[in-house]
Design a protein around this motif. Structure first.
Motif, PDB file in Angstrom:
ATOM      1  N   VAL A  30      62.307  84.129  87.942  1.00  0.00           N
ATOM      2  CA  VAL A  30      62.806  84.854  89.121  1.00  0.00           C
ATOM      3  C   VAL A  30      63.976  84.087  89.741  1.00  0.00           C
ATOM      4  O   VAL A  30      65.020  84.679  90.055  1.00  0.00           O
ATOM      5  CB  VAL A  30      61.670  85.062  90.156  1.00  0.00           C
ATOM      6  CG1 VAL A  30      62.210  85.560  91.482  1.00  0.00           C
ATOM      7  CG2 VAL A  30      60.626  86.028  89.601  1.00  0.00           C
ATOM      8  N   LEU A  86      55.483  89.406  95.118  1.00  0.00           N
ATOM      9  CA  LEU A  86      55.541  89.461  93.657  1.00  0.00           C
ATOM     10  C   LEU A  86      54.185  89.056  93.087  1.00  0.00           C
ATOM     11  O   LEU A  86      53.309  88.587  93.803  1.00  0.00           O
ATOM     12  CB  LEU A  86      56.594  88.477  93.129  1.00  0.00           C
ATOM     13  CG  LEU A  86      57.965  88.453  93.795  1.00  0.00           C
ATOM     14  CD1 LEU A  86      58.845  87.390  93.136  1.00  0.00           C
ATOM     15  CD2 LEU A  86      58.637  89.813  93.692  1.00  0.00           C
ATOM     16  N   CYS A 108      56.421  93.860  93.671  1.00  0.00           N
ATOM     17  CA  CYS A 108      56.819  93.849  92.258  1.00  0.00           C
ATOM     18  C   CYS A 108      55.875  93.008  91.403  1.00  0.00           C
ATOM     19  O   CYS A 108      55.645  91.833  91.695  1.00  0.00           O
ATOM     20  CB  CYS A 108      58.248  93.314  92.172  1.00  0.00           C
ATOM     21  SG  CYS A 108      58.911  93.291  90.511  1.00  0.00           S
ATOM     22  N   TYR A 113      59.988  91.923  86.565  1.00  0.00           N
ATOM     23  CA  TYR A 113      60.971  91.032  87.192  1.00  0.00           C
ATOM     24  C   TYR A 113      62.390  91.243  86.684  1.00  0.00           C
ATOM     25  O   TYR A 113      63.336  90.963  87.388  1.00  0.00           O
ATOM     26  CB  TYR A 113      60.569  89.558  87.010  1.00  0.00           C
ATOM     27  CG  TYR A 113      59.298  89.180  87.744  1.00  0.00           C
ATOM     28  CD1 TYR A 113      58.890  89.884  88.863  1.00  0.00           C
ATOM     29  CD2 TYR A 113      58.520  88.115  87.317  1.00  0.00           C
ATOM     30  CE1 TYR A 113      57.718  89.547  89.530  1.00  0.00           C
ATOM     31  CE2 TYR A 113      57.362  87.752  87.979  1.00  0.00           C
ATOM     32  CZ  TYR A 113      56.959  88.481  89.082  1.00  0.00           C
ATOM     33  OH  TYR A 113      55.808  88.141  89.734  1.00  0.00           O
ATOM     34  N   LEU A 116      64.414  93.185  89.078  1.00  0.00           N
ATOM     35  CA  LEU A 116      64.602  92.707  90.464  1.00  0.00           C
ATOM     36  C   LEU A 116      66.027  92.944  90.991  1.00  0.00           C
ATOM     37  O   LEU A 116      66.173  93.428  92.127  1.00  0.00           O
ATOM     38  CB  LEU A 116      64.257  91.214  90.561  1.00  0.00           C
ATOM     39  CG  LEU A 116      62.785  90.877  90.845  1.00  0.00           C
ATOM     40  CD1 LEU A 116      62.577  89.365  90.798  1.00  0.00           C
ATOM     41  CD2 LEU A 116      62.328  91.427  92.198  1.00  0.00           C
TER      42      LEU A 116
END
Ligand code: SAH
Ligand code: SF4
Ligand code: F3S
Length: 448
Positions: A30, A86, A108, A113, A116
């Motif tokens: 991320v 997340l 999410c 991811y 995103l």
């Protein structure tokens, strides 16, 4: 990260991670993705435009932690910050999170991811609530070209996502979806790339690495997990390879043979047992008996190097009698684990054990946990003492300034704190004479 130019208008994000190593590694993915989008990571919520929590729902306490955190930060919403949830709580609770924490705008799960950046564009365009919850059957989430690994010497590589085991107590199959293995070619390419960058230790990750199935390649040329493990260990420059987590049902003798054959494979296996009673293992749907578990332990004990074995245990599963619990204590004695992660059973949403009868009262679960941990402490006190007078190789991981000690990790995954006349380099390997022991760590002196 520093390749992206910094300026005052640059958007900032704060990310806090809860849960297992899979989550820790997901957070590295991320961070890499957001940095690529021009965001800059900051250390406090106050400094951030975007606040993200990568969450865990394995036990009730873990889930509560997230909602407490979110409640704490209600006040920041007025400052125009964007909040996102997340990970496993996001996937488990889905849109219900918006009701419980109305100031959240992004929810999410781990398989989404890669979307995103697109979700953040939608939020910037004024959309109040954006979700990414749909890709668990198909998305491998193995995009790693941007992964921002936090440690320059040892790093994680995901080899399999999801879990098909459906143990009666566990949320993971619901939060992370079906098992999806990554091709061995792609795992090996990433491991080689890491070796070129100077990484010397690699940890292969999955909820159940033993059910790894190479999805590509000619039949016969597809690698088994043990073959993949050995191939990673043979990459020039790689000095240590670890893997987690193993499931006893799928743990094959070939893994022990690989450890015997390839010296870079660490002499440590984490093999969660959960209970020493076959009756409870059956109720947990663990798919193995006490005897089958002990058979795997016997394979490891017959290895050429001494393999350090660690485990997870759940106490107070519905219907667990004193007799069952005594069988677990007895298994701890019989195996001689080097670490045990023990948990009170926590009833979880969607899981079959939620509806089971004969719940154990919380104070009884707490009592069993305490008894178990005291027993294991005794076992470890004896086991760790055996290292006094031996010499271990450690990777130097940190310096403890307050104690004027260095922190190292042995191949068998023990913390070895040591003093050093000359300053060792972080990430280097050093020989240390062990001079003392505690139930959870060793003490030593650097060999000059
Ligand atoms: N895939 C790993 C486990 C991941 S979860 C495996 O199968 O071994 C890590 C540990 O959390 C588990 O091994 C188990 O001991 C514990 N755990 C999982 N669900 C739990 C629950 N509902 N209550 C208490 N502990 C739990
Ligand atoms: Fe959960 Fe069992 Fe899968 Fe481990 S193997 S993640 S405990 S369902
Ligand atoms: Fe927790 Fe999800 Fe890992 S529930 S233990 S973060 S897979």
């Amino acid at each position: 990260m520093s390749e992206v130019p910094q300026n005052a208008a640059q958007k900032t994000f704060y990310l806090e991670t809860f849960g297992c190593q899979m989550n820790v590694h997901d957070s590295e993915k991320v961070v890499g993705t957001l940095v690529q989008e021009g965001y800059r990571q900051v250390e406090t919520v106050e400094q951030a435009d975007l606040v993200l929590y990568n969450t865990c729902s394995i036990r009730d306490k873990a889930e509560q932690k997230v909602f407490n955190r979110l409640a704490d930060y209600k006040k920041y919403k007025k400052q125009g910050k964007t909040f996102g949830v997340l990970g496993c709580v996001a996937q488990q609770e889905g849109e219900k999170i918006f009701e419980r924490a109305p100031y959240v705008s992004l929810v999410c799960g781990s398989a989404s991811y890669r979307n995103l950046p697109n979700m953040l564009i939608q939020i910037e365009a004024g959309k109040q609530r954006v979700t990414g919850l749909d890709d668990r059957e198909t998305d491998e989430c193995f995009e790693t070209e941007f992964t921002a690994r936090t440690n320059p010497h040892r790093g994680y590589i995901t080899i399999i996502e999801g879990c098909d085991k459906f143990c009666a107590y566990c949320v993971v199959p619901y939060t992370r979806g079906k098992e999806r293995s990554r091709t061995s070619d792609s795992v090996l390419a990433e491991a080689r790339q890491m070796a070129d960058l100077g990484y010397t230790e690699i940890q292969l990750l999955g909820q159940n690495v033993n059910s790894y199935k190479d999805p590509e390649g000619k039949p016969g040329a597809r690698k088994t997990f043990a073959e993949l493990l050995a191939a990673v260990g043979e990459i020039p420059g790689i000095r240590r390879v670890r893997f987690t987590t193993s499931h006893p049902r799928d743990f094959g003798r070939d893994i022990v043979e690989a450890i015997d054959a390839v010296p870079t494979l660490c002499d440590h296996v984490h093999l969660p047992v959960q209970s020493g009673s076959t009756r409870v293992l059956d109720a947990m749907q663990r798919l193995y008996t006490r005897e089958q578990y002990l058979e795997r332990i016997a394979w490891m004990k017959a290895a050429k190097r001494e393999i350090s074995i660690t485990t997870d245990v759940i106490v107070g599963f519905p219907g667990e009698t004193e007799f069952d619990f005594a069988a677990t204590l007895n298994l701890l004695e019989e195996v001689g684990f080097d670490a045990v992660f023990a948990f009170k059973y926590s009833p979880r949403p969607n899981t079959p054990s939620l509806r089971m009868e004969d719940a154990i009262p919380d104070d009884e679960k707490a009592r069993r946990l305490e008894v178990l941990m005291a027993k294991q402490r005794e076992i470890q006190t004896i086991r760790y003492k055996k290292y006094i007078g031996t010499r271990c190789e450690v990777m130097v991981e940190a310096k403890n300034e307050a104690r004027a000690q260095w922190v190292g990790r042995t191949s068998h995954n023990k913390t070895l704190n040591f003093t050093a006349a000359s300053k060792p380099r972080l990430g280097s390997y050093a020989a240390v004479n062990v001079t003392g022991s505690f139930p959870n760590s060793l003490l030593g002196e650097l060999v000059v």
